[in-house]
Design a protein around this motif. Sequence first.
Motif, PDB file in Angstrom:
ATOM      1  N   TYR A  94      85.917 153.849  64.203  1.00 40.47           N
ATOM      2  CA  TYR A  94      86.204 153.437  62.728  1.00 40.47           C
ATOM      3  C   TYR A  94      87.382 153.456  62.396  1.00 40.47           C
ATOM      4  O   TYR A  94      88.819 152.725  61.772  1.00 40.47           O
ATOM      5  CB  TYR A  94      84.980 153.213  61.881  1.00 40.47           C
ATOM      6  N   GLY A  95      88.220 154.973  62.394  1.00 35.77           N
ATOM      7  CA  GLY A  95      89.172 155.395  61.942  1.00 35.77           C
ATOM      8  C   GLY A  95      89.204 155.880  60.675  1.00 35.77           C
ATOM      9  O   GLY A  95      89.967 157.263  60.379  1.00 35.77           O
ATOM     10  N   VAL A  96      88.217 156.347  60.588  1.00 33.80           N
ATOM     11  CA  VAL A  96      87.376 157.584  59.303  1.00 33.80           C
ATOM     12  C   VAL A  96      88.036 159.163  59.613  1.00 33.80           C
ATOM     13  O   VAL A  96      88.935 159.509  58.922  1.00 33.80           O
ATOM     14  CB  VAL A  96      86.106 157.430  59.028  1.00 33.80           C
ATOM     15  N   LEU A  97      87.765 159.447  60.786  1.00 32.85           N
ATOM     16  CA  LEU A  97      87.801 160.517  61.648  1.00 32.85           C
ATOM     17  C   LEU A  97      90.113 160.184  62.183  1.00 32.85           C
ATOM     18  O   LEU A  97      89.542 159.445  63.196  1.00 32.85           O
ATOM     19  CB  LEU A  97      86.761 161.093  61.948  1.00 32.85           C
ATOM     20  N   THR A  98      90.094 161.269  62.416  1.00 35.54           N
ATOM     21  CA  THR A  98      91.465 160.295  62.722  1.00 35.54           C
ATOM     22  C   THR A  98      91.386 161.386  64.880  1.00 35.54           C
ATOM     23  O   THR A  98      90.647 162.559  64.690  1.00 35.54           O
ATOM     24  CB  THR A  98      92.717 160.829  62.420  1.00 35.54           C
ATOM     25  N   THR A 127      85.249 143.130  50.141  1.00 32.64           N
ATOM     26  CA  THR A 127      85.824 144.774  50.218  1.00 32.64           C
ATOM     27  C   THR A 127      84.676 145.881  50.396  1.00 32.64           C
ATOM     28  O   THR A 127      84.977 146.873  50.619  1.00 32.64           O
ATOM     29  CB  THR A 127      86.376 144.689  48.753  1.00 32.64           C
ATOM     30  N   ASN A 133      83.588 153.170  54.421  1.00 32.47           N
ATOM     31  CA  ASN A 133      84.170 154.735  53.338  1.00 32.47           C
ATOM     32  C   ASN A 133      82.884 155.647  53.752  1.00 32.47           C
ATOM     33  O   ASN A 133      82.705 157.137  53.249  1.00 32.47           O
ATOM     34  CB  ASN A 133      85.017 154.927  53.438  1.00 32.47           C
ATOM     35  N   LYS A 157      83.844 145.365  53.446  1.00 30.46           N
ATOM     36  CA  LYS A 157      84.416 145.688  55.746  1.00 30.46           C
ATOM     37  C   LYS A 157      85.480 147.615  55.208  1.00 30.46           C
ATOM     38  O   LYS A 157      85.736 147.856  55.940  1.00 30.46           O
ATOM     39  CB  LYS A 157      85.069 144.642  55.303  1.00 30.46           C
ATOM     40  N   VAL A 158      85.547 147.428  53.664  1.00 29.30           N
ATOM     41  CA  VAL A 158      86.327 148.813  52.855  1.00 29.30           C
ATOM     42  C   VAL A 158      85.078 149.634  52.988  1.00 29.30           C
ATOM     43  O   VAL A 158      85.418 151.146  53.073  1.00 29.30           O
ATOM     44  CB  VAL A 158      87.534 148.480  52.386  1.00 29.30           C
ATOM     45  N   ALA A 190      94.259 148.254  47.437  1.00 26.55           N
ATOM     46  CA  ALA A 190      94.637 147.077  48.816  1.00 26.55           C
ATOM     47  C   ALA A 190      93.761 146.080  49.516  1.00 26.55           C
ATOM     48  O   ALA A 190      94.628 145.185  49.794  1.00 26.55           O
ATOM     49  CB  ALA A 190      94.434 148.470  49.613  1.00 26.55           C
ATOM     50  N   SER A 191      92.951 146.121  48.788  1.00 31.78           N
ATOM     51  CA  SER A 191      92.192 145.635  49.758  1.00 31.78           C
ATOM     52  C   SER A 191      91.858 143.989  49.233  1.00 31.78           C
ATOM     53  O   SER A 191      92.118 142.930  49.142  1.00 31.78           O
ATOM     54  CB  SER A 191      90.546 145.365  50.294  1.00 31.78           C
ATOM     55  N   ASP A 194      91.941 153.167  45.558  1.00 30.15           N
ATOM     56  CA  ASP A 194      93.113 153.140  46.820  1.00 30.15           C
ATOM     57  C   ASP A 194      92.717 151.561  47.464  1.00 30.15           C
ATOM     58  O   ASP A 194      93.808 151.001  47.508  1.00 30.15           O
ATOM     59  CB  ASP A 194      94.035 153.576  46.966  1.00 30.15           C
ATOM     60  N   TYR A 195      91.517 152.156  48.268  1.00 34.84           N
ATOM     61  CA  TYR A 195      91.460 151.130  48.865  1.00 34.84           C
ATOM     62  C   TYR A 195      91.046 149.730  48.744  1.00 34.84           C
ATOM     63  O   TYR A 195      91.241 149.045  48.555  1.00 34.84           O
ATOM     64  CB  TYR A 195      90.168 151.969  50.399  1.00 34.84           C
TER      65      TYR A 195
END
Lengths: 256, 401
Positions: free
Chosen positions: B397-401, B298, B306, B301-302, B287-288, B283-284
Amino acid sequence: MTTIENKKTFEIKNLDLFYGETQALKQIEIPIYEKEVTALIGPSGCGKSTFLRTLNRMNDLVESCKITGDVKYHNENIYAPQMDIIGLRTQVGMVFQKPNPFPMSIYENIAYGPKCQGMKNKQELNQIVEESLKKAALWDEVKNRLKESALSLSGGQQQRLCIARTIAMKPEVILMDEPTSALDPVATAKIEDLIVDLKKDYTIVIVTHNMQQAARISDKTAFFLMGEIIEFGDTNFIFSTPKHKQTENYITGRFG
Amino acid sequence: MSNRNVKEKTYLGMTYGAAFVSLAVLIMIIGYVFINGYKLLNFDLITHNYTAVTYISDLDEGFVLNNYETQRDFDEDTYYSTKWGLALTDDTDLQGKNVVVVTYVHPDSPLNNLHNKGVGQSIIELKIDYEIIRIAFDGAASALSSRGASLMITTLDDNDDIRELEFATTGGGIRGSIITTLYLIVLTLIFALPIGVGAAIYLNEYAKNNKFNRMLRNFIETLTGVPSIIYGLMGLAVFVPLTIGLTKATTGNIISGAMTLAVILLPVVIRTTEESLKVVPDDYRYASLALGASKTQTVFKVILPNAFSGILTATLLAIGRIIGESAALVFAIGTSIKDDVYLTDRSTSLAVHIWSMMTDEPANFELSSTIALIILMIVLVLNISIKLISKRFMRKYGVLT
């Protein structure tokens, strides 16, 4: 009929698509009009998502995929060898079935596309992020938490973030592949309102399994069956007086 | 009880038993190392040199014997000679051998001013923690360390002159080996990570699924099973001459060792990284790409951020291998234990240090256990710190919330 004054954004002719030996699309001929919502309906596996992905060349990612025929975007064949695919995808954005925000902050999700195009100016980026989120009706909900992970949003918010992310590229067309199928009715209603709203500025092509949704939000509807377009026309006509028996059966829920 | 019930109980018992056995074995190993090793565990072992320097000296002319009173309180088993101003005690050195150790030298004692009979500087002084090996007198029997501190002090008090004093600086420390190990970890990771991660990215993101790439994958998998001593031979044949040619090294050295270790680690790093790239949802990628990002954007950066936790696992596995490897290093660096560590010189990692201790005659099992304990602690500290760092990164980075 509003179709006469409307310009055609896409013009598809004689489109055949093969996955290896299997033919997934047969002789597709359909126009996509500017600033309208075109709904693609039909049973699963009928080729509507495949067709959607031909419009921004996402099918290129499938190695065995072969395409013949014309897909003209503003009179330019997008399958011509000299086509700038990256340029095309910035013009023709896409929203997927499952909300798929990047595991980054909300801000970075929106800024990702412009940054990939080389935009570095902080102020410009801030402006784009705000504008896009406002257009996607998400700004009020997230303006105080832009630095938080996008994964902390609810499913419906995530999908609107994905729409905002697409809008940030300032596209002309937005392709949506069953954008509400993973969402609850309330979130679905919000997205539908948003789509009607976005129609003013963007040409939208949406794949949906939800008949009421197609009837509510679309101007044109194309009915796909076994890789062919059985019927295409104004949504009002298709839903009230379908010409083909198969269309009628599908819309009324007798099969599919 | 029904037949089915019996069967289920048996299977359940087997899994419980297996878990218990593996846990018990692990605890026994760690416990065994700990029980054998904790006695020698102290800070001096970590900070001291390995090589002890032995001096043979005599007194300079014109020394004064005095009543060197001191206000200090000594332990029961410490013996003080007021005549010479010297306190001695019985102790074991860092390697566990019985020695007589200096615990105090009076500031005015004649022993602060000794004449070196061997090579090196001519005036030397006796310092705390030095080991007294032998004191020889004119017309009296020598005092030997093997007979204890008490007798040495009594003999000193009986004599008015010292013919010869043999003593040694403290040795047996593993400072050099610890530094070498840390150098090896850093250098090896610098070599292995970029190449391994790069190769994994190529295999998973760019390589087409064709015969050549399938062969390449199989080949890499095979390499993980090759015994490390064979890599060691390769290091000796390729990397040692290479580093000798490129640097001022003249023998096997830390750089050639790190290169050899990097080759051993490559298959592990590639495999682990590839696995972590595989689990990044497509999906990533879609999306990228749909946002007009290029393939390279891609990936970097993505996809890579991850796969970060997977790459981290690869790093941890790699560090474990670096610390634990000994066979290959025997060839690629050598086994000589050094105190002054240079990248272009031979040296020894902690694991090889253990090997050296165990090949001594007699084998020093206690010290080996202590080093093993230190290795365990280093691994633990590295593991925890890397996990903490990565958690921070992933939060940011936002991988973990």
